[in-house]
Design a protein around this motif. Structure first.
Motif, mmCIF file in Angstrom:
data_model
loop_
_atom_site.group_PDB
_atom_site.id
_atom_site.type_symbol
_atom_site.label_atom_id
_atom_site.label_comp_id
_atom_site.label_asym_id
_atom_site.label_seq_id
_atom_site.Cartn_x
_atom_site.Cartn_y
_atom_site.Cartn_z
ATOM 1 N N GLU A 78 -13.117 1.109 -6.089
ATOM 2 C CA GLU A 78 -12.614 1.142 -7.461
ATOM 3 C C GLU A 78 -11.483 0.129 -7.611
ATOM 4 N N ASN A 100 -9.620 8.028 -0.113
ATOM 5 C CA ASN A 100 -9.397 8.815 -1.321
ATOM 6 C C ASN A 100 -8.893 10.201 -0.937
ATOM 7 N N PRO A 101 -7.971 10.815 -1.694
ATOM 8 C CA PRO A 101 -7.329 10.273 -2.896
ATOM 9 C C PRO A 101 -5.898 9.803 -2.653
ATOM 10 N N LYS A 109 -5.042 -2.665 -8.261
ATOM 11 C CA LYS A 109 -4.963 -1.488 -7.391
ATOM 12 C C LYS A 109 -6.370 -1.157 -6.898
ATOM 13 N N ASP A 158 -13.873 6.445 2.111
ATOM 14 C CA ASP A 158 -12.955 5.390 2.539
ATOM 15 C C ASP A 158 -13.700 4.083 2.784
ATOM 16 N N THR A 182 -8.720 1.452 -4.862
ATOM 17 C CA THR A 182 -8.824 2.836 -4.389
ATOM 18 C C THR A 182 -10.263 3.119 -3.974
ATOM 19 N N SER A 194 -16.106 -0.025 -10.705
ATOM 20 C CA SER A 194 -16.459 0.883 -9.620
ATOM 21 C C SER A 194 -17.858 0.538 -9.143
ATOM 22 N N SER A 236 0.841 -1.202 0.000
ATOM 23 C CA SER A 236 0.000 0.000 0.000
ATOM 24 C C SER A 236 0.871 1.245 0.000
ATOM 25 N N VAL A 286 -8.797 2.428 3.484
ATOM 26 C CA VAL A 286 -8.114 3.114 2.386
ATOM 27 C C VAL A 286 -8.948 4.339 2.042
ATOM 28 N N GLU A 313 -4.473 7.454 -0.654
ATOM 29 C CA GLU A 313 -4.110 6.097 -0.260
ATOM 30 C C GLU A 313 -4.623 5.064 -1.262
ATOM 31 N N PHE A 314 -3.887 3.967 -1.393
ATOM 32 C CA PHE A 314 -4.375 2.849 -2.199
ATOM 33 C C PHE A 314 -3.747 1.550 -1.714
#
Length: 209
Positions: free
Chosen positions: A121, A87-88, A159, A173, A161, A133, A47, A85, A90-91
């Motif tokens: 997403e 936005n925007p 990935k 989140d 998100t 999504s 991450s 997790v 963190e992933f």
């Protein structure tokens, strides 16, 4: 049985294998172990901007969903910094030892907001193209969400998100609880198909003679 029939049977058995990667299972994933082998495929979770976090205990209001789904529910799943997790910035990145196709995704702490809903997403190959999504709805009580995944190609990197939609607290989140996957079918080399056709033709010619 002819060679062609045997080859067709073999090809039909090289199919998909369904299995579950469960980030709520503390014996498989925790702050000291972020890799696990499931159905012969090794998955590693990383991450950004810091490492994944599994510390948060499961939201007790969501435990009623654990009985109807194949999650261990030892904890709240995977997040970044905290148990989620966000936005925007963190992933979460999941790497697999071979190509797989994600078919379902499970999340916790996904709440419907007054103006909009939080969303999950998925970006296959991590190339910036969002192939999937899904947003929470009013039916996603207590923050649990299970979504059937479509349109995401087989890949060995995914990935995860959060979409831009906010919850009632103004934070887009969620915690990634797990996902179901199928091993991508093994492609049959063109030479094998041609060989099986040629041998089938020889068998037919032998019967004619």
């Amino acid at each position: 049985m002819t060679f062609a029939a045997s080859a067709a049977l073999l090809i039909s058995t090289i199919g998909a294998q369904a299995a579950l990667v469960d980030f709520t299972d503390s014996s498989a994933f925790n702050n000291h172990d972020t890799s696990e082998t499931v159905a012969g495929v090794t998955f590693t979770l990383t991450s950004m901007p810091v490492g994944p976090n599994f510390d948060d205990t499961l939201n007790t209001t969501a435990t009623s969903y654990c009985g109807g789904h194949p999650l261990a529910c030892d904890n709240d799943g995977a997040g970044v910094v905290d148990d989620e997790v966000t936005n925007p910035a963190e992933f979460l990145m999941v790497s697999a030892s071979e190509a797989v196709r994600i078919t379902k995704v499970y999340v916790f702490d996904l709440f419907s907001g007054a103006a909009s809903a939080e969303s999950v997403e998925i970006d296959a190959m991590g190339d910036g193209s969002i192939e999937f999504s899904a947003s929470a709805s009013a039916a996603d009580v207590n923050g649990f969400g299970m979504f059937s995944v479509g349109g995401v190609p087989a890949a060995d990197i995914f990935k995860f998100t959060a979409g831009p939609g906010n919850d009632d607290s103004g934070r887009p989140d969620y915690a990634l609880a797990g996902f179901e996957f199928e091993v991508a079918p093994v492609p049959v080399p063109a030479g094998m198909v041609l060989l099986s056709g040629a041998l089938a033709g020889l068998g037919f010619a032998r019967r004619r003679s």
